[in-house]
Design a protein around this motif. Structure first.
Motif, PDB file in Angstrom:
ATOM      1  N   ARG A 163     -70.529  47.466  35.091  1.00 18.36           N
ATOM      2  CA  ARG A 163     -70.372  48.792  34.497  1.00 18.36           C
ATOM      3  C   ARG A 163     -69.765  48.704  33.099  1.00 18.36           C
ATOM      4  O   ARG A 163     -68.838  47.937  32.867  1.00 18.36           O
ATOM      5  CB  ARG A 163     -69.411  49.622  35.378  1.00 18.36           C
ATOM      6  CG  ARG A 163     -70.001  50.132  36.687  1.00 18.36           C
ATOM      7  CD  ARG A 163     -70.739  51.453  36.468  1.00 18.36           C
ATOM      8  NE  ARG A 163     -69.921  52.399  35.725  1.00 18.36           N
ATOM      9  CZ  ARG A 163     -68.943  53.141  36.248  1.00 18.36           C
ATOM     10  NH1 ARG A 163     -68.665  53.072  37.522  1.00 18.36           N
ATOM     11  NH2 ARG A 163     -68.254  53.965  35.483  1.00 18.36           N
ATOM     12  N   HIS A 164     -70.282  49.510  32.212  1.00 16.41           N
ATOM     13  CA  HIS A 164     -69.658  49.671  30.894  1.00 16.41           C
ATOM     14  C   HIS A 164     -68.242  50.222  31.077  1.00 16.41           C
ATOM     15  O   HIS A 164     -68.005  51.064  31.937  1.00 16.41           O
ATOM     16  CB  HIS A 164     -70.510  50.660  30.085  1.00 16.41           C
ATOM     17  CG  HIS A 164     -69.923  51.036  28.769  1.00 16.41           C
ATOM     18  ND1 HIS A 164     -69.833  50.163  27.706  1.00 16.41           N
ATOM     19  CD2 HIS A 164     -69.362  52.200  28.348  1.00 16.41           C
ATOM     20  CE1 HIS A 164     -69.262  50.779  26.675  1.00 16.41           C
ATOM     21  NE2 HIS A 164     -68.970  52.021  27.048  1.00 16.41           N
ATOM     22  N   ARG A 202     -74.755  45.315  22.009  1.00 15.79           N
ATOM     23  CA  ARG A 202     -75.027  46.408  22.969  1.00 15.79           C
ATOM     24  C   ARG A 202     -74.125  47.605  22.712  1.00 15.79           C
ATOM     25  O   ARG A 202     -74.574  48.754  22.688  1.00 15.79           O
ATOM     26  CB  ARG A 202     -74.823  45.885  24.406  1.00 15.79           C
ATOM     27  CG  ARG A 202     -74.959  46.966  25.474  1.00 15.79           C
ATOM     28  CD  ARG A 202     -74.790  46.434  26.900  1.00 15.79           C
ATOM     29  NE  ARG A 202     -73.457  45.962  27.237  1.00 15.79           N
ATOM     30  CZ  ARG A 202     -72.393  46.734  27.437  1.00 15.79           C
ATOM     31  NH1 ARG A 202     -72.487  48.047  27.319  1.00 15.79           N
ATOM     32  NH2 ARG A 202     -71.237  46.207  27.766  1.00 15.79           N
ATOM     33  N   VAL A 203     -72.828  47.349  22.487  1.00 13.95           N
ATOM     34  CA  VAL A 203     -71.898  48.456  22.245  1.00 13.95           C
ATOM     35  C   VAL A 203     -72.259  49.177  20.946  1.00 13.95           C
ATOM     36  O   VAL A 203     -72.255  50.412  20.886  1.00 13.95           O
ATOM     37  CB  VAL A 203     -70.436  47.955  22.226  1.00 13.95           C
ATOM     38  CG1 VAL A 203     -69.494  49.032  21.718  1.00 13.95           C
ATOM     39  CG2 VAL A 203     -70.017  47.506  23.635  1.00 13.95           C
ATOM     40  N   ALA A 204     -72.581  48.409  19.913  1.00 16.90           N
ATOM     41  CA  ALA A 204     -72.910  49.024  18.617  1.00 16.90           C
ATOM     42  C   ALA A 204     -74.117  49.949  18.717  1.00 16.90           C
ATOM     43  O   ALA A 204     -74.276  50.872  17.914  1.00 16.90           O
ATOM     44  CB  ALA A 204     -73.172  47.931  17.579  1.00 16.90           C
ATOM     45  N   GLU A 205     -74.975  49.697  19.714  1.00 19.69           N
ATOM     46  CA  GLU A 205     -76.205  50.489  19.868  1.00 19.69           C
ATOM     47  C   GLU A 205     -76.045  51.672  20.828  1.00 19.69           C
ATOM     48  O   GLU A 205     -76.989  52.445  21.002  1.00 19.69           O
ATOM     49  CB  GLU A 205     -77.345  49.580  20.355  1.00 19.69           C
ATOM     50  CG  GLU A 205     -77.794  48.596  19.283  1.00 19.69           C
ATOM     51  CD  GLU A 205     -78.740  47.526  19.800  1.00 19.69           C
ATOM     52  OE1 GLU A 205     -79.023  47.526  21.024  1.00 19.69           O
ATOM     53  OE2 GLU A 205     -79.163  46.677  18.996  1.00 19.69           O
ATOM     54  N   ARG A 206     -74.884  51.783  21.449  1.00 23.64           N
ATOM     55  CA  ARG A 206     -74.691  52.968  22.296  1.00 23.64           C
ATOM     56  C   ARG A 206     -74.768  54.203  21.404  1.00 23.64           C
ATOM     57  O   ARG A 206     -74.147  54.227  20.338  1.00 23.64           O
ATOM     58  CB  ARG A 206     -73.329  52.909  23.008  1.00 23.64           C
ATOM     59  CG  ARG A 206     -73.296  51.864  24.127  1.00 23.64           C
ATOM     60  CD  ARG A 206     -71.920  51.781  24.749  1.00 23.64           C
ATOM     61  NE  ARG A 206     -71.531  52.988  25.461  1.00 23.64           N
ATOM     62  CZ  ARG A 206     -71.912  53.290  26.711  1.00 23.64           C
ATOM     63  NH1 ARG A 206     -72.686  52.466  27.388  1.00 23.64           N
ATOM     64  NH2 ARG A 206     -71.500  54.406  27.277  1.00 23.64           N
ATOM     65  N   PRO A 207     -75.476  55.230  21.831  1.00 25.32           N
ATOM     66  CA  PRO A 207     -75.741  56.351  20.910  1.00 25.32           C
ATOM     67  C   PRO A 207     -74.479  56.934  20.262  1.00 25.32           C
ATOM     68  O   PRO A 207     -74.444  57.107  19.043  1.00 25.32           O
ATOM     69  CB  PRO A 207     -76.450  57.380  21.815  1.00 25.32           C
ATOM     70  CG  PRO A 207     -77.129  56.532  22.855  1.00 25.32           C
ATOM     71  CD  PRO A 207     -76.211  55.374  23.101  1.00 25.32           C
ATOM     72  N   ILE A 209     -71.549  55.570  19.865  1.00 26.96           N
ATOM     73  CA  ILE A 209     -70.892  54.584  19.000  1.00 26.96           C
ATOM     74  C   ILE A 209     -71.697  54.399  17.713  1.00 26.96           C
ATOM     75  O   ILE A 209     -71.136  54.392  16.607  1.00 26.96           O
ATOM     76  CB  ILE A 209     -70.703  53.242  19.741  1.00 26.96           C
ATOM     77  CG1 ILE A 209     -69.744  53.412  20.940  1.00 26.96           C
ATOM     78  CG2 ILE A 209     -70.192  52.159  18.791  1.00 26.96           C
ATOM     79  CD1 ILE A 209     -68.327  53.797  20.578  1.00 26.96           C
ATOM     80  N   ALA A 210     -73.012  54.267  17.843  1.00 28.30           N
ATOM     81  CA  ALA A 210     -73.858  54.124  16.653  1.00 28.30           C
ATOM     82  C   ALA A 210     -73.666  55.318  15.719  1.00 28.30           C
ATOM     83  O   ALA A 210     -73.543  55.158  14.497  1.00 28.30           O
ATOM     84  CB  ALA A 210     -75.323  53.983  17.065  1.00 28.30           C
ATOM     85  N   ALA A 211     -73.609  56.512  16.311  1.00 27.68           N
ATOM     86  CA  ALA A 211     -73.420  57.716  15.496  1.00 27.68           C
ATOM     87  C   ALA A 211     -72.041  57.690  14.822  1.00 27.68           C
ATOM     88  O   ALA A 211     -71.914  57.982  13.628  1.00 27.68           O
ATOM     89  CB  ALA A 211     -73.553  58.965  16.378  1.00 27.68           C
ATOM     90  N   TYR A 212     -71.022  57.318  15.588  1.00 24.15           N
ATOM     91  CA  TYR A 212     -69.658  57.269  15.032  1.00 24.15           C
ATOM     92  C   TYR A 212     -69.549  56.267  13.893  1.00 24.15           C
ATOM     93  O   TYR A 212     -68.966  56.563  12.835  1.00 24.15           O
ATOM     94  CB  TYR A 212     -68.657  56.925  16.148  1.00 24.15           C
ATOM     95  CG  TYR A 212     -67.311  56.496  15.620  1.00 24.15           C
ATOM     96  CD1 TYR A 212     -66.515  57.395  14.890  1.00 24.15           C
ATOM     97  CD2 TYR A 212     -66.837  55.197  15.812  1.00 24.15           C
ATOM     98  CE1 TYR A 212     -65.286  56.997  14.376  1.00 24.15           C
ATOM     99  CE2 TYR A 212     -65.612  54.802  15.308  1.00 24.15           C
ATOM    100  CZ  TYR A 212     -64.847  55.695  14.591  1.00 24.15           C
ATOM    101  OH  TYR A 212     -63.636  55.303  14.071  1.00 24.15           O
ATOM    102  N   LEU A 213     -70.134  55.082  14.081  1.00 19.24           N
ATOM    103  CA  LEU A 213     -70.010  54.030  13.064  1.00 19.24           C
ATOM    104  C   LEU A 213     -70.649  54.461  11.743  1.00 19.24           C
ATOM    105  O   LEU A 213     -70.290  53.938  10.685  1.00 19.24           O
ATOM    106  CB  LEU A 213     -70.647  52.726  13.558  1.00 19.24           C
ATOM    107  CG  LEU A 213     -69.991  52.075  14.793  1.00 19.24           C
ATOM    108  CD1 LEU A 213     -70.773  50.843  15.229  1.00 19.24           C
ATOM    109  CD2 LEU A 213     -68.530  51.706  14.505  1.00 19.24           C
TER     110      LEU A 213
END
Lengths: 236, 236
Positions: A163-164, A202-207, A209-213
């Motif tokens: 699990r994430h 994988r984390v960087a591509e979570r929607p 997280i990607a939006a936040y970055l």
């Protein structure tokens, strides 16, 4: 509930581990010092409020509760936002791993401040070179080797079971910070950190997280923070 | 349940924070490395067991569970042995305070190892003097001033509300260790640490703790541990 996050306004620092969890969860929060200035934290640090007394930022206000220490804040947020499995042993393991992240983050800080946090980096540069060299040679491989082994014991992709969790978010931040501060050291162990690299991606591509970055809320790493790029501390 | 505690056999170290809780609770436990040798820890550190992977000792085996990080072990033991209040906010506050104890203990370690844990003290003595001086001047007053304020916000005698907790045991250990390592620095702030001094005394007089301190199980502080007495690091 709308949370209030309190952390120094100009850096990612230890606050970023909490911020990533709030962003990933899509939680509603005010980043108080960024809107009202760092002095907004002082009444809490001076004890002029009810509840838990923080030693230092970050701290989170959630209703009447004040909660400090990044690992402790994450243990609070995790179950509320599906960022940790439900079982007690899994939660305890997450806490254990998060405290180990806390440990290496303190060591990262001390690479540029090996003598005192009250002195400037320039006043402890000689000692910083020695400490950073030892950190790159001994500690980065030891800590990242450990976390690789942790991933390997799970499904290879997540720190806790299949699990994430907030631990994954923190490992992303740890890897990103180390990449910024010690690019040479990190390149040299790239082949021994393949699971962590995959997790980071994988984390960087979570929607969320990607939006936040991509927002201005993600302050770039800089030389006031914990992860600092001083090339002389990353010579191979 | 009979616990198994795993920690280096020759020092108090971080294991002592767990040991004090087990002793105060009158819990049944095996101090494994002290009877079977330090190598008994290695299968766990090498991942040859199920469950959580420890980064380092101390770790506790409780039935099928393996739990590492001293603060995390105490959060596990606290509710099982009446060493923390029942309410969630109180438990979270206890965890927060314990993590702050973890932070200062890491800084104590670095007073004698400011460059690298893989070098001998004698190889980093010059830097250790500088770091220890800053620690005595800035950090001891800051941390102990904080814990004084924490006691002051409660009933003046306990860290958490009006109840004895594992945090009190850890504050006793912190004060005792600092007294050993930095007697001059501790004397100089004696008048600003009256609540901590009273707490230290109260804990030492708890029947199970008093009995434990009189046994051989309480290894004396020594220069292999975290709290070390090197007079040159405590000059005023």
């Amino acid at each position: 509930m709308r949370y209030e996050l309190y952390y120094w306004s100009g850096i990612q620092g230890r606050g970023e581990f909490v911020r990533l969890a709030l962003e990933d969860a899509g939680a509603s929060y005010d980043d108080v010092a960024r809107t009202k200035g760092d002095q907004a934290m002082m009444p809490f640090l001076h004890g002029k409020h009810a509840g838990a007394l923080p030693f230092a930022p970050p701290f989170l206000r959630a209703g009447k509760q004040v909660i400090a220490q990044a690992a402790n804040i994450l243990a609070f947020l995790g179950p509320r936002h599906g960022l940790v499995p439900a079982s007690e042993p899994a939660r305890r393991y997450a806490m254990q791993l998060q405290q180990t992240v806390t440990d290496i983050v303190a060591e990262v800080h001390d690479t540029h401040h090996p003598i005192s946090g009250d002195l400037y980096y320039e006043q402890q540069r000689t000692e910083a070179r020695k400490r950073a060299n030892a950190f790159c040679e001994e500690r980065i491989p030891k800590f990242l080797g450990y976390f690789e082994q942790v991933l390997d014991r799970g499904d290879g992709r997540h720190a806790i079971g299949r699990r994430h969790s907030y631990v994954d978010l923190s490992l992303f931040q740890l890897m990103s910070g180390l990449d910024y501060a010690f690019p040479n050291a990190m390149t040299s162990i790239r082949r021994r950190t393949t699971r962590l690299r995959a997790l980071q991606q994988r984390v960087a591509e979570r929607p969320n997280i990607a939006a936040y970055l991509a927002t201005e809320r993600r302050i770039p790493f800089n030389e006031d923070g914990i992860f600092r790029r001083y090339p002389e501390l990353d010579e191979r």
